[in-house]
Design a protein around this motif. Structure first.
Motif, PDB file in Angstrom:
ATOM      1  N   TYR A  97       0.843  -1.211   0.000  1.00  0.00           N
ATOM      2  CA  TYR A  97       0.000   0.000   0.000  1.00  0.00           C
ATOM      3  C   TYR A  97       0.872   1.253   0.000  1.00  0.00           C
ATOM      4  CZ  TYR A  97      -2.768   3.698   2.234  1.00  0.00           C
ATOM      5  OH  TYR A  97      -3.355   4.889   2.562  1.00  0.00           O
ATOM      6  N   GLN A  98       1.884   1.272   0.873  1.00  0.00           N
ATOM      7  CA  GLN A  98       2.767   2.437   0.956  1.00  0.00           C
ATOM      8  C   GLN A  98       3.569   2.644  -0.327  1.00  0.00           C
ATOM      9  OE1 GLN A  98       2.210   4.536   3.131  1.00  0.00           O
ATOM     10  NE2 GLN A  98       3.073   4.112   5.133  1.00  0.00           N
ATOM     11  N   ALA A  99       3.817   1.551  -1.069  1.00  0.00           N
ATOM     12  CA  ALA A  99       4.607   1.643  -2.295  1.00  0.00           C
ATOM     13  C   ALA A  99       3.787   2.117  -3.490  1.00  0.00           C
ATOM     14  CB  ALA A  99       5.246   0.290  -2.598  1.00  0.00           C
ATOM     15  N   MET A 100       2.479   2.224  -3.351  1.00  0.00           N
ATOM     16  CA  MET A 100       1.644   2.678  -4.459  1.00  0.00           C
ATOM     17  C   MET A 100       1.974   4.133  -4.799  1.00  0.00           C
ATOM     18  SD  MET A 100      -2.129   1.143  -3.443  1.00  0.00           S
ATOM     19  CE  MET A 100      -2.887   1.711  -4.986  1.00  0.00           C
ATOM     20  N   PRO A 101       1.840   4.529  -6.064  1.00  0.00           N
ATOM     21  CA  PRO A 101       1.996   5.945  -6.411  1.00  0.00           C
ATOM     22  C   PRO A 101       1.032   6.797  -5.602  1.00  0.00           C
ATOM     23  CG  PRO A 101       1.875   4.586  -8.390  1.00  0.00           C
ATOM     24  CD  PRO A 101       1.540   3.687  -7.244  1.00  0.00           C
ATOM     25  N   ALA A 102       1.489   7.936  -5.142  1.00  0.00           N
ATOM     26  CA  ALA A 102       0.690   8.778  -4.248  1.00  0.00           C
ATOM     27  C   ALA A 102      -0.670   9.117  -4.842  1.00  0.00           C
ATOM     28  CB  ALA A 102       1.457  10.049  -3.925  1.00  0.00           C
ATOM     29  N   GLU A 103      -0.706   9.327  -6.167  1.00  0.00           N
ATOM     30  CA  GLU A 103      -1.964   9.730  -6.788  1.00  0.00           C
ATOM     31  C   GLU A 103      -2.985   8.587  -6.838  1.00  0.00           C
ATOM     32  OE1 GLU A 103       0.941   8.762 -10.149  1.00  0.00           O
ATOM     33  OE2 GLU A 103       0.954   9.730  -8.169  1.00  0.00           O
ATOM     34  N   ASP A 104      -2.522   7.335  -6.714  1.00  0.00           N
ATOM     35  CA  ASP A 104      -3.412   6.181  -6.756  1.00  0.00           C
ATOM     36  C   ASP A 104      -3.700   5.587  -5.382  1.00  0.00           C
ATOM     37  OD1 ASP A 104      -3.582   6.228  -9.542  1.00  0.00           O
ATOM     38  OD2 ASP A 104      -1.774   5.008  -9.769  1.00  0.00           O
ATOM     39  N   ARG A 105      -2.880   5.952  -4.402  1.00  0.00           N
ATOM     40  CA  ARG A 105      -2.988   5.326  -3.081  1.00  0.00           C
ATOM     41  C   ARG A 105      -4.288   5.743  -2.392  1.00  0.00           C
ATOM     42  NH1 ARG A 105       1.131   7.696  -0.237  1.00  0.00           N
ATOM     43  NH2 ARG A 105       2.586   6.480  -1.528  1.00  0.00           N
ATOM     44  N   PRO A 106      -5.106   4.774  -1.951  1.00  0.00           N
ATOM     45  CA  PRO A 106      -6.332   5.133  -1.230  1.00  0.00           C
ATOM     46  C   PRO A 106      -6.026   5.901   0.055  1.00  0.00           C
ATOM     47  CG  PRO A 106      -6.348   2.815  -1.876  1.00  0.00           C
ATOM     48  CD  PRO A 106      -4.964   3.317  -2.129  1.00  0.00           C
ATOM     49  N   ILE A 107      -6.968   6.723   0.451  1.00  0.00           N
ATOM     50  CA  ILE A 107      -6.848   7.475   1.696  1.00  0.00           C
ATOM     51  C   ILE A 107      -7.353   6.583   2.824  1.00  0.00           C
ATOM     52  CG2 ILE A 107      -7.610   9.516   2.959  1.00  0.00           C
ATOM     53  CD1 ILE A 107      -8.069  10.801   0.152  1.00  0.00           C
ATOM     54  N   MET A 108      -6.505   6.342   3.824  1.00  0.00           N
ATOM     55  CA  MET A 108      -6.850   5.426   4.909  1.00  0.00           C
ATOM     56  C   MET A 108      -7.157   6.218   6.178  1.00  0.00           C
ATOM     57  SD  MET A 108      -4.583   2.262   6.500  1.00  0.00           S
ATOM     58  CE  MET A 108      -4.379   1.466   4.910  1.00  0.00           C
ATOM     59  N   ARG A 109      -8.288   5.892   6.796  1.00  0.00           N
ATOM     60  CA  ARG A 109      -8.686   6.537   8.041  1.00  0.00           C
ATOM     61  C   ARG A 109      -9.166   5.476   9.046  1.00  0.00           C
ATOM     62  NH1 ARG A 109      -6.166  10.042   6.209  1.00  0.00           N
ATOM     63  NH2 ARG A 109      -6.710  12.238   5.887  1.00  0.00           N
TER      64      ARG A 109
END
Length: 263
Positions: free
Chosen positions: A70-82
């Protein structure tokens, strides 16, 4: 074994109070999940203007391999985790309550626009993260702000508990047994209420949650009253003027270290 990560779909959306929205989800694996009080999970939201895409990685054990992917995903594609507390989990349905913060983060914006059929992903809940809550102590104190209400609702009823909850005003009250409501609109603050509280005799346990700086103050107050640090469970759910994406402050790091030491 239940999947640690799975999609969830909105079944219904209800406005509980002006600042609280309840969303009910269904999804694969929910009916197999065990239930416990103050149960935590994470929800993953699509990035602005993007579809929800999850890492192609196994989500097993403590989920570390999945999280690294998850952390390695491109920032623009990475889901927002809450992070959220499970309000209810019954008959294959997951209930999560969303607080509308004034600063309006991504979770708040999503909840205000949520409709049946919308899809998110969940990470957890996992038993490995289950906390040891001493709810059978001689006395229990539950204290928090409106963000603590989903957890408080999952902990009640408790015959040995004093429950103090600070909310904006009377319109934010919910039908929960034994709660003493403190209205900010009237100047009634949780920090003052806990400072004035006469603690019962015997072996006690305090559960504190809400805005991080407030929780730190509550904990210091209880320690000064003689409550052992190991008898206080404390969590800063949110930070005034900061989001979960902002770096931890020195006070945040001290909280983390103290929680680890107390555990």
């Amino acid at each position: 074994m239940t999947d640690l990560v799975a999609l969830v779909t909105v079944v219904s959306v209800a406005r509980l109070t002006p600042r609280m929205t309840r969303v009910t989800f269904t999804g694969e694996g929910l009916s197999a999940l065990e239930r416990w009080p103050d149960q935590q999970l994470k929800l993953l939201f699509p990035p602005p203007g993007r579809d929800l895409v999850l890492p192609d990685a196994p989500a097993e054990g403590d989920g570390m391999s999945w999280y690294l992917a998850y952390q390695a995903m491109p920032a623009e594609d990475r889901p927002i985790m809450r992070s959220f507390t499970v309000r209810a989990l019954t008959d294959g349905h997951l209930v999560v309550d969303f607080v509308r913060h004034d600063h309006g983060g991504p979770a708040t914006r999503w909840a205000l626009a949520a409709r049946p059929g919308d899809t998110l992903a969940r990470y957890g809940p996992a038993e490995i993260y289950k906390q040891d809550l001493r709810l059978d102590a001689d006395w229990v104190l539950l204290a928090g702000d409106e963000t603590a209400l989903p957890a408080v609702g999952s902990l009640l009823p408790l015959p040995n508990a004093t429950v103090l909850v600070e909310v904006a005003d009377e319109a934010e009250e919910q039908d929960l047994p034994g709660v003493t409501w403190l209205h900010r609109s009237e100047g009634r603050r949780l920090t003052a209420a806990v400072a004035d509280l006469a603690l019962p005799a015997g072996d006690g346990f305090a559960w504190l949650a809400g805005e991080a700086a407030m929780v730190r103050t509550l904990r210091r107050t209880l320690v000064a009253k003689g409550v052992p640090k190991h008898a206080i469970n404390f969590t800063g759910y949110w930070r005034a003027r900061l989001s979960q994406d902002d770096a931890p402050t020195e006070a945040d790091m001290a909280d983390i270290q103290e929680r680890m030491a107390s555990g």
